[in-house]
Design an enzyme around this catalytic site. Structure first.
Site, PDB file in Angstrom:
ATOM      1  N   PHE A   1      44.403  47.849  71.575  1.00  0.00           N
ATOM      2  CA  PHE A   1      44.864  49.242  71.549  1.00  0.00           C
ATOM      3  C   PHE A   1      43.965  50.132  72.415  1.00  0.00           C
ATOM      4  O   PHE A   1      44.401  50.699  73.429  1.00  0.00           O
ATOM      5  CB  PHE A   1      44.915  49.708  70.085  1.00  0.00           C
ATOM      6  CG  PHE A   1      44.912  51.192  69.887  1.00  0.00           C
ATOM      7  CD1 PHE A   1      45.777  52.014  70.598  1.00  0.00           C
ATOM      8  CD2 PHE A   1      44.047  51.777  68.965  1.00  0.00           C
ATOM      9  CE1 PHE A   1      45.781  53.393  70.409  1.00  0.00           C
ATOM     10  CE2 PHE A   1      44.046  53.145  68.760  1.00  0.00           C
ATOM     11  CZ  PHE A   1      44.907  53.954  69.489  1.00  0.00           C
TER      12      PHE A   1
ATOM     13  N   ASN B   1      41.516  37.280  74.094  1.00  0.00           N
ATOM     14  CA  ASN B   1      42.095  36.030  73.591  1.00  0.00           C
ATOM     15  C   ASN B   1      43.354  36.304  72.762  1.00  0.00           C
ATOM     16  O   ASN B   1      43.927  35.387  72.181  1.00  0.00           O
ATOM     17  CB  ASN B   1      41.072  35.220  72.780  1.00  0.00           C
ATOM     18  CG  ASN B   1      40.668  35.911  71.496  1.00  0.00           C
ATOM     19  OD1 ASN B   1      40.992  37.072  71.287  1.00  0.00           O
ATOM     20  ND2 ASN B   1      39.965  35.207  70.638  1.00  0.00           N
TER      21      ASN B   1
ATOM     22  N   GLY C   1      44.707  41.580  70.264  1.00  0.00           N
ATOM     23  CA  GLY C   1      45.259  42.234  71.445  1.00  0.00           C
ATOM     24  C   GLY C   1      46.690  41.766  71.651  1.00  0.00           C
ATOM     25  O   GLY C   1      47.131  40.808  71.007  1.00  0.00           O
TER      26      GLY C   1
ATOM     27  N   LEU D   1      34.733  45.526  73.985  1.00  0.00           N
ATOM     28  CA  LEU D   1      35.548  46.021  72.871  1.00  0.00           C
ATOM     29  C   LEU D   1      36.284  44.876  72.182  1.00  0.00           C
ATOM     30  O   LEU D   1      37.268  45.091  71.480  1.00  0.00           O
ATOM     31  CB  LEU D   1      36.598  47.027  73.373  1.00  0.00           C
ATOM     32  CG  LEU D   1      36.141  48.370  73.926  1.00  0.00           C
ATOM     33  CD1 LEU D   1      35.969  48.313  75.429  1.00  0.00           C
ATOM     34  CD2 LEU D   1      37.119  49.460  73.582  1.00  0.00           C
TER      35      LEU D   1
ATOM     36  N   ALA E   1      30.953  48.440  72.100  1.00  0.00           N
ATOM     37  CA  ALA E   1      31.765  49.232  71.175  1.00  0.00           C
ATOM     38  C   ALA E   1      31.440  48.810  69.751  1.00  0.00           C
ATOM     39  O   ALA E   1      31.929  47.808  69.253  1.00  0.00           O
ATOM     40  CB  ALA E   1      33.247  49.024  71.461  1.00  0.00           C
TER      41      ALA E   1
ATOM     42  N   TYR F   1      32.789  42.104  59.579  1.00  0.00           N
ATOM     43  CA  TYR F   1      32.908  43.137  60.617  1.00  0.00           C
ATOM     44  C   TYR F   1      31.650  44.008  60.649  1.00  0.00           C
ATOM     45  O   TYR F   1      31.037  44.187  61.696  1.00  0.00           O
ATOM     46  CB  TYR F   1      34.145  43.984  60.339  1.00  0.00           C
ATOM     47  CG  TYR F   1      34.510  44.945  61.446  1.00  0.00           C
ATOM     48  CD1 TYR F   1      34.985  44.474  62.678  1.00  0.00           C
ATOM     49  CD2 TYR F   1      34.403  46.321  61.269  1.00  0.00           C
ATOM     50  CE1 TYR F   1      35.330  45.357  63.696  1.00  0.00           C
ATOM     51  CE2 TYR F   1      34.753  47.203  62.288  1.00  0.00           C
ATOM     52  CZ  TYR F   1      35.215  46.721  63.492  1.00  0.00           C
ATOM     53  OH  TYR F   1      35.563  47.601  64.505  1.00  0.00           O
TER      54      TYR F   1
END
Ligand code: UDP
Length: 316
Positions: free
Chosen positions: A13, A34, A38, A74, A120, A151
């Site tokens: 995004f 990959n 995305g 990112l 990022a 994360y």
């Protein structure tokens, strides 16, 4: 000579908007993705552009040295929603590795080519914050083994290794902590609050508020975010700095549900579902540092930004 930017996560995004902006600024762009979170459709209109190249690859695997002048990292799943097939909850190891081994691989490329590097990171490094708004010098409140830790700790490791390359090798790098961002090209099935609420509202389906909806988020429109990323990479004062990027306009999730319902003229009812584990209760960036170092602040109001996003999802 045309300069080259390597954008890892460039089919995502935020990445795909960034790629477009860089091409408009006359850079060559190599986009590496990959496609876990995305989507090829975000970049198909760029395949005809001779300055653009797409490499379908995981940054965790070593790849051809692209000799980039600039590296934007990112590449990582970013949605915490376990109901989404793309969320980091469903790709826990991939997420940890993209931010650890992946960041290491990219830093090595940057070191070898003297590339300028941008990592990022995320407001998730603050975890469930005990102070608000969050300033860059706040250490955060993160559960190191919780469901979101893949994360949160991935991003914290990514920050640490980026700073290690800055201190040890004087690498020209910067870290941005991205707060909640929304806009066209958000994945419809990513399970994020804005895409979920808009899609539910335009179908007159139940709007699913998790918990009591009194938790807060501060959402930033994509154009503002991309502007911030460009300024963070290209401004003189950003070297070795950690900078929050986001819109400080804080809303409760229940308030956001009502706003989206109103802007879509929806007949949806608002329903309450269980709050996910370790869901942060508040989130609001302090952006004084970005204002001072980058002369950046968001310009798009929440109503304007949501209307553009609603238009995008209606057209899908
Ligand atoms: N949320 C919600 N309903 C949804 C999706 C998300 O109430 O359908 C809530 C979620 O629990 C969190 C906030 O909205 O409190 C933002 O969630 P999101 O997944 O967008 O990102 P986060 O900021 O948690 O990483």
């Amino acid at each position: 000579m045309m300069k080259t930017a390597l954008v890892c996560g460039g089919a995502g995004f935020i990445g795909s908007h960034l790629v477009k902006k860089l091409l408009n600024q006359n850079l060559r762009v190599v986009c590496v993705d990959n496609l876990i979170s995305g989507d090829r459709r975000n970049i198909t209109d760029l395949f005809a552009n001779p300055s653009f190249r797409f490499v379908e690859k995981n940054i965790v695997d070593k790849f051809e040295d692209e000799k980039p002048d600039f590296i934007f990292h990112l590449a990582s799943p970013a949605s915490p929603n376990k109901k989404s097939p793309r969320s980091y909850i469903n790709f826990p190891v991939e997420t940890l590795l993209a931010n650890s081994s992946g960041t290491y691989n990219l830093l090595e490329i940057a070191k070898k080519n003297k590339s300028k590097f941008l990592y990022a990171s995320s407001s998730e490094v603050y975890g469930d914050p005990q102070i608000s708004p969050q300033k860059e010098d706040y250490f955060g409140n993160v559960n190191p083994t919780g469901i979101r830790s893949v994360y949160d700790e991935g991003k914290r490791f990514g920050e640490a290794i980026t700073m290690a390359y800055f201190r040890k090798y004087s690498l020209d790098c910067r870290i941005v902590r991205i707060f909640n961002t929304y806009g066209p090209k958000m994945l419809w099935d990513d399970g994020r609050v804005v895409s979920n609420f808009i899609n539910q509202a335009i179908q007159n389906a139940a709007i699913t508020v998790y918990g009591d909806g009194q938790q807060t988020r501060s959402i930033c429109y994509i154009d503002d975010m991309v502007e911030g990323l460009l300024k963070a990479m290209f401004s003189d004062g950003s070297r070795g700095e950690v900078i929050n990027l986001g819109n400080p306009d804080e809303k409760t999730i229940f308030g956001l549900a009502n706003l989206i319902k109103k802007l879509t003229n929806s007949k949806s009812e608002i329903v309450f579902e269980p709050l996910p584990e370790d869901d942060p209760k508040v989130r609001k960036p302090d952006i004084e540092k970005a204002k001072k170092l980058l002369s950046w602040e968001p310009k798009v109001s929440i109503d304007q930004g949501l209307l553009k996003t609603i238009k995008y999802f209606r057209a899908l």
